[in-house]
Design a protein around this motif. Structure first.
Motif, PDB file in Angstrom:
ATOM      1  N   GLU A  30       0.851  -1.183   0.000  1.00  0.00           N
ATOM      2  CA  GLU A  30       0.000   0.000   0.000  1.00  0.00           C
ATOM      3  C   GLU A  30       0.892   1.240   0.000  1.00  0.00           C
ATOM      4  O   GLU A  30       1.713   1.429   0.902  1.00  0.00           O
ATOM      5  CB  GLU A  30      -0.915   0.014   1.231  1.00  0.00           C
ATOM      6  N   LEU A  31       0.748   2.081  -1.040  1.00  0.00           N
ATOM      7  CA  LEU A  31       1.562   3.281  -1.173  1.00  0.00           C
ATOM      8  C   LEU A  31       0.758   4.512  -0.751  1.00  0.00           C
ATOM      9  O   LEU A  31      -0.465   4.558  -0.892  1.00  0.00           O
ATOM     10  CB  LEU A  31       2.028   3.468  -2.617  1.00  0.00           C
ATOM     11  N   ALA A  32       1.466   5.529  -0.259  1.00  0.00           N
ATOM     12  CA  ALA A  32       0.806   6.773   0.118  1.00  0.00           C
ATOM     13  C   ALA A  32       0.203   7.450  -1.100  1.00  0.00           C
ATOM     14  O   ALA A  32      -0.869   8.062  -1.019  1.00  0.00           O
ATOM     15  CB  ALA A  32       1.796   7.700   0.813  1.00  0.00           C
ATOM     16  N   GLN A  33       0.862   7.323  -2.248  1.00  0.00           N
ATOM     17  CA  GLN A  33       0.364   7.888  -3.497  1.00  0.00           C
ATOM     18  C   GLN A  33       0.963   7.109  -4.659  1.00  0.00           C
ATOM     19  O   GLN A  33       2.017   6.472  -4.513  1.00  0.00           O
ATOM     20  CB  GLN A  33       0.727   9.366  -3.609  1.00  0.00           C
ATOM     21  N   PRO A  34       0.302   7.105  -5.818  1.00  0.00           N
ATOM     22  CA  PRO A  34       0.852   6.377  -6.970  1.00  0.00           C
ATOM     23  C   PRO A  34       2.237   6.909  -7.348  1.00  0.00           C
ATOM     24  O   PRO A  34       2.469   8.121  -7.340  1.00  0.00           O
ATOM     25  CB  PRO A  34      -0.175   6.654  -8.077  1.00  0.00           C
ATOM     26  N   GLU A  35       3.141   6.001  -7.656  1.00  0.00           N
ATOM     27  CA  GLU A  35       4.504   6.365  -8.046  1.00  0.00           C
ATOM     28  C   GLU A  35       4.834   5.759  -9.398  1.00  0.00           C
ATOM     29  O   GLU A  35       4.265   4.735  -9.804  1.00  0.00           O
ATOM     30  CB  GLU A  35       5.505   5.873  -6.998  1.00  0.00           C
ATOM     31  N   ASP A  36       5.763   6.381 -10.102  1.00  0.00           N
ATOM     32  CA  ASP A  36       6.203   5.870 -11.399  1.00  0.00           C
ATOM     33  C   ASP A  36       7.046   4.618 -11.202  1.00  0.00           C
ATOM     34  O   ASP A  36       7.984   4.600 -10.397  1.00  0.00           O
ATOM     35  CB  ASP A  36       7.018   6.924 -12.139  1.00  0.00           C
ATOM     36  N   VAL A  37       6.689   3.572 -11.948  1.00  0.00           N
ATOM     37  CA  VAL A  37       7.449   2.318 -11.946  1.00  0.00           C
ATOM     38  C   VAL A  37       7.774   1.990 -13.392  1.00  0.00           C
ATOM     39  O   VAL A  37       6.875   2.025 -14.251  1.00  0.00           O
ATOM     40  CB  VAL A  37       6.635   1.174 -11.306  1.00  0.00           C
ATOM     41  N   PRO A  38       9.033   1.680 -13.715  1.00  0.00           N
ATOM     42  CA  PRO A  38       9.415   1.436 -15.111  1.00  0.00           C
ATOM     43  C   PRO A  38       8.559   0.360 -15.769  1.00  0.00           C
ATOM     44  O   PRO A  38       8.380  -0.735 -15.226  1.00  0.00           O
ATOM     45  CB  PRO A  38      10.876   0.978 -14.990  1.00  0.00           C
ATOM     46  N   GLY A  39       7.978   0.672 -16.944  1.00  0.00           N
ATOM     47  CA  GLY A  39       7.208  -0.296 -17.718  1.00  0.00           C
ATOM     48  C   GLY A  39       5.820  -0.584 -17.192  1.00  0.00           C
ATOM     49  O   GLY A  39       5.144  -1.474 -17.705  1.00  0.00           O
ATOM     50  N   ALA A  40       5.386   0.156 -16.177  1.00  0.00           N
ATOM     51  CA  ALA A  40       4.079  -0.120 -15.574  1.00  0.00           C
ATOM     52  C   ALA A  40       3.224   1.142 -15.565  1.00  0.00           C
ATOM     53  O   ALA A  40       3.713   2.254 -15.760  1.00  0.00           O
ATOM     54  CB  ALA A  40       4.248  -0.652 -14.153  1.00  0.00           C
ATOM     55  N   ARG A  41       1.925   0.957 -15.339  1.00  0.00           N
ATOM     56  CA  ARG A  41       0.997   2.075 -15.272  1.00  0.00           C
ATOM     57  C   ARG A  41      -0.085   1.742 -14.246  1.00  0.00           C
ATOM     58  O   ARG A  41      -0.168   0.619 -13.766  1.00  0.00           O
ATOM     59  CB  ARG A  41       0.388   2.361 -16.646  1.00  0.00           C
TER      60      ARG A  41
END
Length: 277
Positions: free
Chosen positions: A66-77
């Motif tokens: 569970e993340l505090a907010q969406p973060e950029d992850v390579p190759g993912a959305r």
């Protein structure tokens, strides 16, 4: 991958396994799906506010980040839970994501004690957050809501919200208020949203819903009187539709669509559909 899902409580200290990543009612996914190697995610140093054991897929443990907010992850959305439901995909997958979203939201919202404000700790061996300062326990909770198909012979009363996709009409729905029975909730919501009265209310089934803490309980009811008056700002349009000339309808995985299809099948003498689970 087989999606035989068995929810269990797993110790986050367990090594390896797979992980889902959730934040603000969205899930991370890539071309391979929503499950990522857990050790690989850990190396990304994401802003994880809680890690929860969920269960097993094909014998492999699955955890939730569970993340505090969406973060950029390579190759993912990122994609919201409701969009997964609308894709006519695997029901077991949607059930897993619905369960994970409920647990992730609960864990994120109970990082601090609602009584004294101290940091909460996750208890070992049970799904609970514990306050070491005042002893308060917080468990995952559900907020019941109702959804109802109102019928008049071969006609269905369907409505659309401004938030719906263009041309789509659905059944009526709303949340149960404190001190209210489900039956009272259905009668009140129908009266508030479209101005008519109902009778012969009948419970049909339930479904976990892609909204925090929600359990949707579905009903059929017969029209008993009144003229349709849409509730301002909540209902954009509401009208009677013949079962032979229906508008755009909700996704097949939804209990709203099930309530409609079940009634239409009964009127036409067709095989009843299966309740989405």
């Amino acid at each position: 991958m087989s999606l035989r899902w068995q929810p269990e409580l797993l110790d986050p200290a367990m090594p390896g396994g797979w992980a889902l990543v959730h934040s603000q009612q969205q899930f991370l996914f890539d071309d391979n799906g929503v499950l990522f190697p857990r050790d690989w995610l850990r190396r990304l140093d994401l802003g994880v506010v809680s890690e929860q054991g969920l269960g097993y897929f094909d014998g492999e443990p699955v955890f939730l980040f569970e993340l505090a907010q969406p973060e950029d992850v390579p190759g993912a959305r990122w994609q919201c839970l409701r969009q997964f439901m609308l894709q006519d995909g695997d029901r077991d997958l949607f059930r897993m994501l619905g369960f994970a979203a409920q647990i992730g939201t609960w864990a994120h919202q109970h990082r601090f004690c609602g009584s004294c404000g101290s940091p909460m700790q996750q208890r070992t061996g049970e799904r609970a957050m514990h306050c070491p300062a005042c002893g308060l326990h917080q468990y995952p909770r559900l907020s019941p809501s109702m959804i109802v198909l109102v019928t008049r012979g071969d006609e269905l009363l369907l409505a659309r919200s401004p938030r719906f996709a263009p041309g789509v009409y659905s059944t009526l729905a709303g949340f149960v208020e404190p001190g209210e029975s489900l039956e009272q909730c259905v009668e009140r919501e129908v009266r508030e949203e479209v101005g008519v009265s109902i009778r012969d209310l009948r419970y049909i089934g339930s479904q976990g819903w892609p909204f925090p803490h929600s359990l949707m309980l579905g009903f059929h009811a017969q029209y008993d009187g009144g003229e349709i008056v849409p509730q301002p700002e909540e209902i954009e349009d509401a009208r009677w539709f013949s079962i032979h000339a229906l508008p755009g309808l909700p996704a097949r995985q939804s209990i709203a669509r099930y309530l409609i299809d079940l009634y239409v099948a009964s009127r036409l003498g067709l095989e009843p559909p299966a309740l989405p689970r």
